[in-house]
Design an enzyme around this catalytic site. Structure first.
Site, PDB file in Angstrom:
ATOM      1  N   ARG A   1       0.890  -1.158   0.000  1.00 60.95           N
ATOM      2  CA  ARG A   1       0.000   0.000   0.000  1.00 60.95           C
ATOM      3  C   ARG A   1       0.928   1.208   0.000  1.00 60.95           C
ATOM      4  NH1 ARG A   1      -2.391   3.981  -0.261  1.00 60.95           N
ATOM      5  NH2 ARG A   1      -4.420   4.556   0.616  1.00 60.95           N
TER       6      ARG A   1
ATOM      7  N   ARG B   1      -0.530  -5.254   4.977  1.00 60.23           N
ATOM      8  CA  ARG B   1       0.141  -4.797   3.755  1.00 60.23           C
ATOM      9  C   ARG B   1       1.360  -3.958   4.124  1.00 60.23           C
ATOM     10  NH1 ARG B   1      -5.027  -2.165   0.762  1.00 60.23           N
ATOM     11  NH2 ARG B   1      -4.875  -0.878   2.638  1.00 60.23           N
TER      12      ARG B   1
ATOM     13  N   GLU C   1     -11.237   4.513  -5.371  1.00 59.79           N
ATOM     14  CA  GLU C   1     -11.482   3.071  -5.221  1.00 59.79           C
ATOM     15  C   GLU C   1     -11.947   2.403  -6.515  1.00 59.79           C
ATOM     16  OE1 GLU C   1     -10.739   0.725  -2.518  1.00 59.79           O
ATOM     17  OE2 GLU C   1     -11.650   2.343  -1.375  1.00 59.79           O
TER      18      GLU C   1
END
Ligand SMILES: [Zn+2]
Length: 247
Positions: free
Chosen positions: A142, A192, A150
Site C-alpha cells: 500500500r 500490507r 477506489e
C-alpha cells in the site's frame, strides 16, 4: 577440599553482560511519544505533547536522534547497551534520515523489488529477491501518503477517476523494477507493507500519483513527506490535473 577460585573479573563480566542484556530488553519494549516537528521524545502523559503524537519504541526514538524531554523525563537507557534491530540495519526508513522531500531518496540504499501484479491505483504486489528480515518474498504494498479513487472495494461502486488511476499504475509499474523505502509503520492493519515506491529514474511514484492528479494526499496518518504531498495535491488541483479536472 580446595576451593575453586573464580577470577573476580570473570564474575564481573558475567554480571555486566546479564545487566546489559536486561537493559536491551527494556529498551526494545518501551514506548515513547514523538511529534513530527519536535526534537524530543516524551511520556504519553506529557503536557508539552501536541495532539499529533506518534508512538515509537524508545530504541527507534533514540536511533532517530530524538532527545529525552526535560519536563516529563521519559526513560533514558544506557546508550552503549543499545544495538540496532535487524530491521533497522536493512530497511531504508526516510524518517530516520530526516529527509524533507521524496526526491532525496537514494534508490541504491532501498530494497529492490519487481512488480508482479497490480491491484489498484495505490496498491501493488511485488516480489522481493532475498528479502531482508521482516519482509516476505512476495508482498502486497500500500503506497504511503496517497489515496487513489477506489476500484476494487467489494461493497462500493467504482469511484470517479478510479479506473484511470488504476490503469496509470498498471501501465507505469507492472513488470517494472522498483525500490522500496519505508517510514514509521512497516505495515497497516491488513498486513500490507506501507512503502514509498521509487522507479529506476529515482522518482517516488507515490508523489507522481498525486502530482499528476491520480490521487490525493492521504493525511489521516502522518508520514515524513506529508507537507510535500499536500503541496503536490494543491498544485494538481490548481492545474486541474486528472481527477481535479472539469467533468
Ligand atoms: Zn515531555
Amino acid at each position: 577440599m580446595k576451593p575453586i577460585k573464580i577470577p573476580l573479573a570473570l564474575i564481573l563480566g558475567v554480571v555486566i553482560s546479564i545487566l546489559s542484556g536486561l537493559c536491551l530488553l527494556g529498551a526494545a519494549e518501551t514506548t515513547v511519544y514523538v511529534t513530527n516537528s519536535g526534537s524530543k521524545y516524551h511520556l504519553e502523559t506529557c503536557t508539552s505533547l501536541s495532539r499529533s503524537k506518534i508512538a515509537v519504541s524508545l530504541e527507534d526514538a533514540l536511533a532517530s536522534g530524538y532527545q529525552a524531554c526535560s519536563i516529563c523525563k521519559p526513560p533514558v537507557p544506557d546508550q552503549s547497551g543499545l544495538t540496532k534491530t535487524r530491521a533497522q540495519q536493512t530497511l531504508y526508513q526516510v524518517h530516520k534520515l530526516n529527509l524533507t522531500a521524496s526526491s532525496q531518496g537514494e534508490i541504491s540504499r532501498m530494497v529492490p523489488a519487481e512488480v508482479i501484479a497490480h491491484v489498484d491505483g495505490d496498491t501493488i504486489r511485488v516480489r522481493i529477491p532475498n528479502p531482508p528480515p521482516d519482509l516476505k518474498a512476495v508482498e502486497t504494498i500500500r503506497m504511503l501518503g496517497v489515496d487513489t479513487p477506489e476500484t476494487v472495494h467489494p461493497h462500493k461502486p467504482v469511484e470517479r477517476f478510479g479506473k484511470e488511476a488504476s490503469d496509470f499504475t498498471k501501465k507505469r509499474l507492472w513488470g517494472a523494477q522498483v525500490y522500496l523505502a519505508f517510514d514509521w509503520d512497516l505495515r497497516d492493519r491488513y498486513g500490507r507493507l506501507l512503502a514509498y515506491v521509487y522507479t529506476a529514474d529515482g522518482r517516488c511514484f507515490n508523489a507522481t500519483l498525486i502530482q499528476e492528479g491520480y490521487g490525493h494526499a492521504y493525511i489521516s496518518y502522518t508520514f515524513q513527506f506529508i507537507e510535500e504531498f499536500k503541496g503536490l495535491e494543491q498544485a494538481a488541483r490548481t492545474g486541474k490535473q486528472g481527477l481535479w479536472g472539469d467533468r
